[in-house]
Write an enzyme that holds these catalytic residues in place. Sequence first.
Site, PDB file in Angstrom:
ATOM      1  N   LYS A 114      38.497 -52.719  45.942  1.00  0.00           N
ATOM      2  CA  LYS A 114      38.399 -51.311  45.704  1.00  0.00           C
ATOM      3  C   LYS A 114      39.547 -50.760  45.307  1.00  0.00           C
ATOM      4  O   LYS A 114      40.858 -51.172  45.684  1.00  0.00           O
ATOM      5  CB  LYS A 114      37.879 -50.656  47.062  1.00  0.00           C
ATOM      6  CG  LYS A 114      37.085 -49.272  47.083  1.00  0.00           C
ATOM      7  CD  LYS A 114      35.737 -49.690  46.609  1.00  0.00           C
ATOM      8  CE  LYS A 114      34.950 -48.439  46.720  1.00  0.00           C
ATOM      9  NZ  LYS A 114      33.454 -48.543  46.613  1.00  0.00           N
TER      10      LYS A 114
HETATM   11  N1  GLU Z   1      31.490 -47.688  43.911  1.00  0.00           N
HETATM   12  C1  GLU Z   1      29.976 -48.360  43.939  1.00  0.00           C
HETATM   13  C2  GLU Z   1      29.819 -49.086  45.219  1.00  0.00           C
HETATM   14  O1  GLU Z   1      30.428 -48.615  46.215  1.00  0.00           O
HETATM   15  C3  GLU Z   1      29.957 -49.210  42.829  1.00  0.00           C
HETATM   16  C4  GLU Z   1      30.747 -50.488  42.936  1.00  0.00           C
HETATM   17  C5  GLU Z   1      30.564 -51.413  41.546  1.00  0.00           C
HETATM   18  O2  GLU Z   1      29.547 -51.027  40.708  1.00  0.00           O
HETATM   19  O3  GLU Z   1      31.496 -52.269  41.205  1.00  0.00           O
HETATM   20  O4  GLU Z   1      29.120 -49.834  45.486  1.00  0.00           O
END
Ligand code: GLU
Length: 424
Positions: A114
């Site tokens: 993240k």
């Molecule tokens: N931000 C989204 C999540 O928290 C998508 C993450 C992604 O597609 O890599 O799942």
Amino acid sequence: MLLEATPSVELEVNPWESAAHRFDEAAELLKLDDGIRKVLRLPTMELTVNIPVMLDDGRVEVFTGYRVQHSIARGPAKGGIRFAPDVSLDEVRALAAWMTWKCAVVNIPFGGGKGGVICEPQLLSESELERITRRYTAEICEFIGPERDVPAPDVNTNEQTMAWIMDTYSMHKRHTVTAVVTGKPLELGGSRGRPEATGRGCMIVTMEALKRFGLAPEDARVIIQGFGNVGGMAARLMTRRGFKITCIVEYDGAVYNPHGLDVEALMLYRRDTGSIRGFPEAEDVDKEEALLLPCEVLIPAARENVITSHNADRIRAKILCEGANGPTTFLADSILHDKKVFVIPDILANAGGVTVSYFEWVQDRGGYFWREDEVNTRLEEIMVASFNDVTGYSEKHAVHNRTAAYMLALDRVAYAIKKRGLYA
Ligand code: GLU
């Protein structure tokens, strides 16, 4: 190292504490090997960057950003990047760990990561946001890549942000690398169905949960917190399937209509006025009280710490579908359990987004793009199978759905670590 059994309420809202508590509980129940516990309890890589950016008025401001890779045991790290004033390293750590568990729950070949930048996007111009994005990308450039760590949109980032990241990374590599990010515009290697994927996934698992109550979508009143990429899409798709969206809650207010809101009209109203407040076909209600209104389904699809020890006992929903990451604190878990609320935990409920991100990555690498119905069918297969995996595990081991999802995920990640062995 176990955390205190009865933590203080201040700790309740620290997402890393919530993540750590749930991890410890699942690890204990699985009797997970001590060494593997130590490996998974901490992120594998944490990067902090302080990026100087020129603002439109010529001043230079320094923004702090993070990229955390929690685990790469099952594949490249995968997870979004958020822009918000309250981003912190602890939050990004928790979100990275949740991505590891989420990818394992839906059994796609990724680890978890993240990123976040501390900034106030509403106060920044488009060109300031572009410069922040590009400089942040340049700083994390050595650590991301299609085989390494693949960012995606999250809170306050979108397909334009992903296009800038893709372009900046590609300029550094001297060739176009579409698979470095997902959630891109369709014309730049994006996938059909990606913008709706998280909301669609929420709808699919909610429909599976409804079957357990013998209810049809038409019987279900739904409250959704958040009207953006996740909540807005879920509201739109669920209305089409016959659900009654009775309340939408946003950061600046909530609107309620017990007969069901006209979601498309509400979207147009918000586009024109900048807020959902004052929508003529509904009543304005207090945004905290809105979550406690009678309903069958509650979908928190905004940020963390919405359902806490302060309001969990007053939630009236039968089904809680966690569209956001970490909307429920660890202290609220047992309250909801005692009230027999059927919880579809975030690492399952909102996994539709990363699942279609996986499809996007596969399509980019293969250079061959799928039809929208192919994307949606494959998404549905994965979401239904994962829902059955989690609920089956919960019944078999007599644990609640969240614990079951964590146990399933930890087991899969631990297997990968054990099989790969230690490189020393
Ligand atoms: N931000 C989204 C999540 O928290 C998508 C993450 C992604 O597609 O890599 O799942």
